[in-house]
Design a protein around this motif. Structure first.
Motif, PDB file in Angstrom:
ATOM      1  N   ALA A   1      43.785  35.626  40.682  1.00 25.25           N
ATOM      2  CA  ALA A   1      42.348  35.506  40.887  1.00 25.25           C
ATOM      3  C   ALA A   1      42.061  34.470  41.972  1.00 25.25           C
ATOM      4  CB  ALA A   1      41.662  35.096  39.580  1.00 25.25           C
ATOM      5  N   SER A   2      41.156  34.791  42.864  1.00 26.27           N
ATOM      6  CA  SER A   2      40.824  33.869  43.954  1.00 26.27           C
ATOM      7  C   SER A   2      39.848  32.799  43.462  1.00 26.27           C
ATOM      8  CB  SER A   2      40.192  34.637  45.117  1.00 26.27           C
ATOM      9  OG  SER A   2      38.953  35.220  44.705  1.00 26.27           O
ATOM     10  N   ASN A   3      39.720  31.751  44.268  1.00 22.82           N
ATOM     11  CA  ASN A   3      38.793  30.675  43.909  1.00 22.82           C
ATOM     12  C   ASN A   3      37.344  31.160  43.844  1.00 22.82           C
ATOM     13  OD1 ASN A   3      40.770  28.711  43.665  1.00 22.82           O
ATOM     14  ND2 ASN A   3      40.587  28.032  45.788  1.00 22.82           N
ATOM     15  N   SER A   4      36.976  32.048  44.756  1.00 18.24           N
ATOM     16  CA  SER A   4      35.603  32.566  44.751  1.00 18.24           C
ATOM     17  C   SER A   4      35.322  33.360  43.475  1.00 18.24           C
ATOM     18  CB  SER A   4      35.354  33.440  45.979  1.00 18.24           C
ATOM     19  OG  SER A   4      36.241  34.557  45.993  1.00 18.24           O
ATOM     20  N   GLN A   5      36.308  34.102  42.983  1.00 19.23           N
ATOM     21  CA  GLN A   5      36.125  34.838  41.738  1.00 19.23           C
ATOM     22  C   GLN A   5      35.959  33.905  40.549  1.00 19.23           C
ATOM     23  OE1 GLN A   5      39.691  37.290  42.052  1.00 19.23           O
ATOM     24  NE2 GLN A   5      38.413  39.136  42.350  1.00 19.23           N
ATOM     25  N   LEU A   6      36.750  32.823  40.537  1.00 21.27           N
ATOM     26  CA  LEU A   6      36.611  31.847  39.448  1.00 21.27           C
ATOM     27  C   LEU A   6      35.253  31.153  39.499  1.00 21.27           C
ATOM     28  CD1 LEU A   6      40.171  30.205  39.491  1.00 21.27           C
ATOM     29  CD2 LEU A   6      39.330  32.033  38.014  1.00 21.27           C
TER      30      LEU A   6
ATOM     31  N   PHE B   1      29.614  30.459  37.313  1.00 19.45           N
ATOM     32  CA  PHE B   1      28.172  30.569  37.504  1.00 19.45           C
ATOM     33  C   PHE B   1      27.582  31.725  36.691  1.00 19.45           C
ATOM     34  CE2 PHE B   1      28.931  27.757  41.064  1.00 19.45           C
ATOM     35  CZ  PHE B   1      27.769  27.011  41.120  1.00 19.45           C
ATOM     36  N   THR B   2      28.346  32.777  36.488  1.00 22.81           N
ATOM     37  CA  THR B   2      27.882  33.870  35.637  1.00 22.81           C
ATOM     38  C   THR B   2      27.674  33.397  34.209  1.00 22.81           C
ATOM     39  OG1 THR B   2      28.983  35.559  36.979  1.00 22.81           O
ATOM     40  CG2 THR B   2      28.481  36.129  34.693  1.00 22.81           C
ATOM     41  N   GLN B   3      28.629  32.639  33.691  1.00 21.02           N
ATOM     42  CA  GLN B   3      28.502  32.111  32.334  1.00 21.02           C
ATOM     43  C   GLN B   3      27.305  31.162  32.232  1.00 21.02           C
ATOM     44  OE1 GLN B   3      32.361  30.389  31.810  1.00 21.02           O
ATOM     45  NE2 GLN B   3      33.360  32.347  31.364  1.00 21.02           N
TER      46      GLN B   3
ATOM     47  N   MET C   1      35.377  41.059  37.282  1.00 20.25           N
ATOM     48  CA  MET C   1      35.462  39.709  36.760  1.00 20.25           C
ATOM     49  C   MET C   1      34.228  39.335  35.922  1.00 20.25           C
ATOM     50  SD  MET C   1      38.381  38.833  37.756  1.00 20.25           S
ATOM     51  CE  MET C   1      38.465  37.091  37.400  1.00 20.25           C
ATOM     52  N   PHE C   2      33.134  40.085  36.128  1.00 19.36           N
ATOM     53  CA  PHE C   2      31.937  39.818  35.343  1.00 19.36           C
ATOM     54  C   PHE C   2      32.207  40.054  33.863  1.00 19.36           C
ATOM     55  CE2 PHE C   2      28.099  41.427  33.271  1.00 19.36           C
ATOM     56  CZ  PHE C   2      27.230  40.372  33.471  1.00 19.36           C
ATOM     57  N   GLU C   3      32.891  41.173  33.563  1.00 21.26           N
ATOM     58  CA  GLU C   3      33.191  41.471  32.156  1.00 21.26           C
ATOM     59  C   GLU C   3      34.122  40.425  31.564  1.00 21.26           C
ATOM     60  OE1 GLU C   3      34.695  45.378  31.748  1.00 21.26           O
ATOM     61  OE2 GLU C   3      32.889  46.365  32.530  1.00 21.26           O
ATOM     62  N   VAL C   4      35.073  39.955  32.366  1.00 19.49           N
ATOM     63  CA  VAL C   4      35.992  38.922  31.886  1.00 19.49           C
ATOM     64  C   VAL C   4      35.228  37.632  31.586  1.00 19.49           C
ATOM     65  CG1 VAL C   4      37.999  37.512  32.478  1.00 19.49           C
ATOM     66  CG2 VAL C   4      37.911  39.923  33.161  1.00 19.49           C
ATOM     67  N   ALA C   5      34.272  37.277  32.463  1.00 21.21           N
ATOM     68  CA  ALA C   5      33.477  36.067  32.253  1.00 21.21           C
ATOM     69  C   ALA C   5      32.652  36.173  30.976  1.00 21.21           C
ATOM     70  CB  ALA C   5      32.560  35.824  33.460  1.00 21.21           C
ATOM     71  N   VAL C   6      32.078  37.362  30.725  1.00 20.26           N
ATOM     72  CA  VAL C   6      31.269  37.555  29.521  1.00 20.26           C
ATOM     73  C   VAL C   6      32.148  37.492  28.276  1.00 20.26           C
ATOM     74  CG1 VAL C   6      29.793  39.173  28.276  1.00 20.26           C
ATOM     75  CG2 VAL C   6      29.510  38.879  30.742  1.00 20.26           C
TER      76      VAL C   6
END
Length: 397
Positions: free
Chosen positions: A314-319, A324-326, A1-6
């Motif tokens: 996608a779970s809430n924790s992943q979202l 927060f990553t962004q 999910m990090f790559e998706v956020a980026v």
């Protein structure tokens, strides 16, 4: 999910450039405001900074800064010199003087009297002989002290010491070697123009010998404001200060401690400091508001993408981690840009005598301020992400 956020962050170039610009602007404002404040505060102890050879400063016990002072008797110099471990001790005289210029204009100076013999405390000038020229009768060295346009004398001879009254509106130039001024009906001759560390508050300075200082300020019983002391090789500055205080009853502290005490005095007593603090707070609030709004808008405008991911499982924790990553990437990149621009701009304005000093805490506070605001904005932005229903979001879009 990090790559998706980026990828989500970088997908819309306009949005992420706006986000980085907003965060960078906040980091710049906070860092610049803190560096500006530090620049003013360090100018408050310029007198100490321009005399680095003095490791211990001796003064009346009631003195807590270079700004508010009271003088000591001449006997105090002998007492300090008698303390074991003192390599040399020289007096420094401070006072206020109003000088009359040749065209009738008058200007207030802080007069600084230095030791007649070794001229310790005299400023450096472009002319290496200028300090030595203070040994000539009635000689002074003048300095702008952070002010501008205060050291002006008439250009034309006809406007100098006229008999028909003051010539205040005539063309002027800066003071230079050989110009004369009048202080308390006594003539002084300018032997040099120095460029020392600017003062806070800004004010013109006038350096002269202690004998000339006493000539220009008659009627005083006490003249010595500070005694600058250097210790021997086998004694520390702090130990020497303790010995002087114990033996003489005067206040003796190291130069570093005196700088800190002066800053503390300004923070407590100076109204100008209150105005600067308000300016710093205003800059921080403006920057924080920009950062918070930019982050919230970025997350809100990407609700459709988060809805798609939530519909795909996608779970809430992943979202939450994606938001927060962004925000964290925005903090790293944006604060780096803002602090870098602040450092580059600060170098240019500092060379123009602007009160700017990038101390270690300025970029740290700039980064921490942006980080705190970004985390707060991310927490607020997470709420619509967690509470959204994919079907409703699709129907609204």
């Amino acid at each position: 999910m990090f790559e998706v956020a980026v990828k989500m962050l970088m997908h819309d170039r306009t949005k992420y450039l706006g986000l980085f610009t907003g965060i960078g602007f906040t980091a710049f404002l906070v860092t610049f405001a803190m560096a500006y404040f530090a620049g003013f505060m360090t100018r408050g102890f310029s007198l100490v900074s321009e005399n680095p050879s003095a490791t211990v400063w001796v003064m009346d016990p009631a003195v807590h800064s270079t700004e508010a002072t009271i003088n000591m008797s001449d006997a105090s110099l002998g007492l300090v010199r008698s303390v074991k471990g003192v390599s040399y001790a020289v007096p420094l005289y401070l006072g206020d003087a109003t000088a009359r210029f040749p065209n009738g204009h008058f200007q207030s100076f802080q007069m600084i009297g230095v030791d007649d013999a070794i001229l310790s405390g005299a400023p450096k000038t472009g002319n290496a002989l200028s300090a030595a020229l203070l040994h000539m009768p009635d000689s002074v060295i003048v300095d702008g002290g952070g002010s501008s346009g205060k050291l002006q004398t008439p250009i034309h001879t006809k406007d100098m010491w006229p008999y028909d009254g003051a010539h205040l509106g005539v063309p002027t130039r800066k003071l230079q070697y050989g110009d004369t001024l009048i202080i308390n009906d006594k003539r002084v001759v300018v032997r040099g123009v120095s460029s020392t560390i600017p003062r806070f508050p800004p004010r013109p300075l006038m350096y002269t010998t202690q004998s000339n200082f006493k000539r220009l300020n008659p009627g005083e019983n006490r003249y010595i404001t500070f005694i600058m002391v250097k210790g021997g090789k086998n004694i520390s500055a702090s130990r020497l200060a303790q010995n002087i205080t114990r033996q003489t009853g005067l206040k003796a502290i190291t130069s570093d401690a005196f700088k800190k005490e002066t800053v503390k005095w300004f923070l407590i007593n100076s109204e100008d400091v209150g105005d600067m603090i308000n300016m710093v707070i205003l800059a921080m609030l403006v920057g924080f508001g920009v950062t918070g709004v930019m982050l919230y808008m970025f997350t809100y405008e990407n609700l459709r993408q988060y809805a798609v991911l939530k519909a795909m499982g996608a779970s809430n924790s992943q979202l939450v981690n994606m938001v927060f990553t962004q925000a964290f990437i925005g903090v790293i990149v944006g604060s780096g840009i803002g602090i870098g621009v602040c450092a580059l701009l600060g170098e240019s304005v500092a060379s123009a005598d602007f009160p700017f000093r990038m101390m270690w805490f300025a970029p740290v506070l700039g980064f921490l301020g942006v980080l705190i605001v970004s985390i707060t904005a991310a927490v607020i932005s997470v709420r619509p992400v967690l509470s959204m229903e994919p079907g409703i979001v699709f129907s609204q879009r």
